[in-house]
Design an enzyme around this catalytic site. Structure first.
Site, PDB file in Angstrom:
ATOM      1  N   CYS A  31      69.636 103.207  86.182  1.00  0.00           N
ATOM      2  CA  CYS A  31      68.676 104.056  86.871  1.00  0.00           C
ATOM      3  C   CYS A  31      67.264 103.722  86.399  1.00  0.00           C
ATOM      4  O   CYS A  31      67.029 103.570  85.193  1.00  0.00           O
ATOM      5  CB  CYS A  31      68.983 105.529  86.610  1.00  0.00           C
ATOM      6  SG  CYS A  31      70.418 106.141  87.534  1.00  0.00           S
ATOM      7  N   HIS A  65      63.507  96.528  94.015  1.00  0.00           N
ATOM      8  CA  HIS A  65      63.911  95.396  93.185  1.00  0.00           C
ATOM      9  C   HIS A  65      63.333  94.135  93.818  1.00  0.00           C
ATOM     10  O   HIS A  65      63.659  93.803  94.962  1.00  0.00           O
ATOM     11  CB  HIS A  65      65.430  95.292  93.078  1.00  0.00           C
ATOM     12  CG  HIS A  65      65.876  94.219  92.124  1.00  0.00           C
ATOM     13  ND1 HIS A  65      66.093  94.460  90.774  1.00  0.00           N
ATOM     14  CD2 HIS A  65      66.109  92.888  92.310  1.00  0.00           C
ATOM     15  CE1 HIS A  65      66.459  93.329  90.187  1.00  0.00           C
ATOM     16  NE2 HIS A  65      66.468  92.370  91.093  1.00  0.00           N
ATOM     17  N   CYS A  66      62.470  93.462  93.084  1.00  0.00           N
ATOM     18  CA  CYS A  66      61.752  92.309  93.645  1.00  0.00           C
ATOM     19  C   CYS A  66      62.396  91.001  93.191  1.00  0.00           C
ATOM     20  O   CYS A  66      62.417  90.703  91.991  1.00  0.00           O
ATOM     21  CB  CYS A  66      60.291  92.341  93.211  1.00  0.00           C
ATOM     22  SG  CYS A  66      59.310  90.973  93.861  1.00  0.00           S
ATOM     23  N   CYS A  98      63.175  94.932  88.423  1.00  0.00           N
ATOM     24  CA  CYS A  98      62.889  96.145  89.187  1.00  0.00           C
ATOM     25  C   CYS A  98      61.427  96.502  88.989  1.00  0.00           C
ATOM     26  O   CYS A  98      60.912  96.439  87.875  1.00  0.00           O
ATOM     27  CB  CYS A  98      63.769  97.287  88.703  1.00  0.00           C
ATOM     28  SG  CYS A  98      65.037  97.732  89.900  1.00  0.00           S
TER      29      CYS A  98
END
Length: 355
Positions: free
Chosen positions: A148, A155-156, A162
């Site tokens: 979490c 999310h790249c 993240c």
């Protein structure tokens, strides 16, 4: 090695491919600009003064680009603190219950002392079965990171990380310096691009690098510009990418602008109060990522529907401090005692709170 573990390992390795691609393009652009353009082309034509100015400015943009990109990649995403995890006894009790209503009652009792103001769309406590914790406001579970993330934006793949509370400022600066870097390279290379294209300059091995340097920088500038503009809009509205598609739900219902405190305060929530740090990839965001000021929290829900609710919300938000240590002092208004809801005119506290 178990199949699941092997698959996760492969995913981690593949995740670095976009990062390596950006690193390769960055390294090649450095060589093409410094060596092929400034050393061979400019110095070769007797433009030494211009070459020095170009090199100084280029390295300034390049260093800031690499620094912000590095911080975006290697800053670990912030996760919820231990207060949001169920205790061992609570977890065992929760797992033994077969009734969803009873499970929610357990979560309600646990969440009473937590700074939580939002629920799921179905008005239940946002609980992560995977991490076994009550999700803080604006936190979401990332399947790629398998945890979490506080104030998760997305999310790249280009940073293999993240983007959330801990590195959102770095991500914005990475986009900004990418834009400035590409713009500087494209504008300074343009005249030599034209000269090589029209054969005004001698056809050397630098021609290939200069031509492609202009095309690549212009292409990346256009693509990054739209993304940077979108995230500037999100910051001004105090939204995440997730919240722009799915509005957070408060006690009075879904509110896309529930965390917005006005453009100035929204920007300071990300970049901090000290302007000297705004353009540096140094963490200066306000708060702890677990709790955020909300514009209508604690307000009578009937007042939330009046025509001038935006003006009223801004006046409320202007008096709300950014929380730094909310867990020891704050009281959850969504899950507060029945007496408070009665004071606000509600006869049924849990129903009014949306739970």
């Amino acid at each position: 090695m178990a199949p699941g573990r092997f698959w996760r390992c492969c995913q981690r390795c593949v995740g670095w491919v976009p990062v390596l691609f950006i690193a390769f393009v960055g390294a090649w652009s450095y060589y093409a600009y410094v060596v092929e353009l400034c050393v061979f082309t400019l110095s070769g034509n007797g433009e030494n003064g211009k070459a020095v100015v170009y090199l100084v400015a280029f390295h300034l943009f390049f260093v800031m680009f690499v620094w912000s990109y590095w911080m975006t990649i290697f800053t670990s995403p912030a996760s919820p603190s231990k207060e949001f995890y169920l205790s061992k006894s609570e977890r065992e009790h929760y797992e033994k219950e077969t009734s969803q209503e009873q499970q929610q009652e357990i979560l309600r009792r646990t969440a009473r002392d937590l700074p939580i103001y939002t629920t799921s769309g179905s008005r239940t406590i946002r609980y992560c079965e995977r991490c076994q914790l009550i999700k803080p406001d604006r936190a979401h579970h990332c399947s790629a990171c398998d945890t979490c993330i506080l104030k998760m934006d997305h999310h790249c793949p280009w940073v293999n990380n993240c983007v959330g509370f801990s590195n959102y400022k770095f991500f914005l600066l990475f986009l900004l310096y990418s834009l400035l870097y590409c713009l500087f390279v494209a504008t300074t290379v343009l005249q030599y691009f034209i000269k090589f294209w029209t054969n005004e300059l001698t056809d050397t091995h630098a021609k290939f690098h200069v031509l492609f340097l202009f095309f690549v920088s212009a292409m990346f500038f256009v693509s990054v510009l739209s993304l940077f503009s979108y995230h500037c809009w999100l910051v001004g509205k105090n939204k995440t990418t997730i919240e722009s598609f799915r509005a957070p739900t408060f006690s009075y219902g879904p509110d896309r602008n529930g965390f917005s405190l006005g453009c100035s305060k929204n920007w300071r929530q990300v970049f901090g109060n000290e302007k000297k740090y705004w353009l540096l990839p140094i963490f200066s965001s306000l708060g702890d990522g677990c709790s955020f000021p909300a514009r209508l929290v604690g307000v009578d829900p009937e007042q939330a529907s009046v025509p001038n609710q935006n003006e009223y919300a801004r006046s409320i938000g202007s008096n709300q401090p950014f929380p730094t240590k909310p867990l020891s002092e704050s009281k959850n208004r969504l899950l507060d005692s029945d007496s408070q809801w009665t004071e606000n005119g509600s006869e049924e506290g849990p129903v009014r709170s949306g739970l």
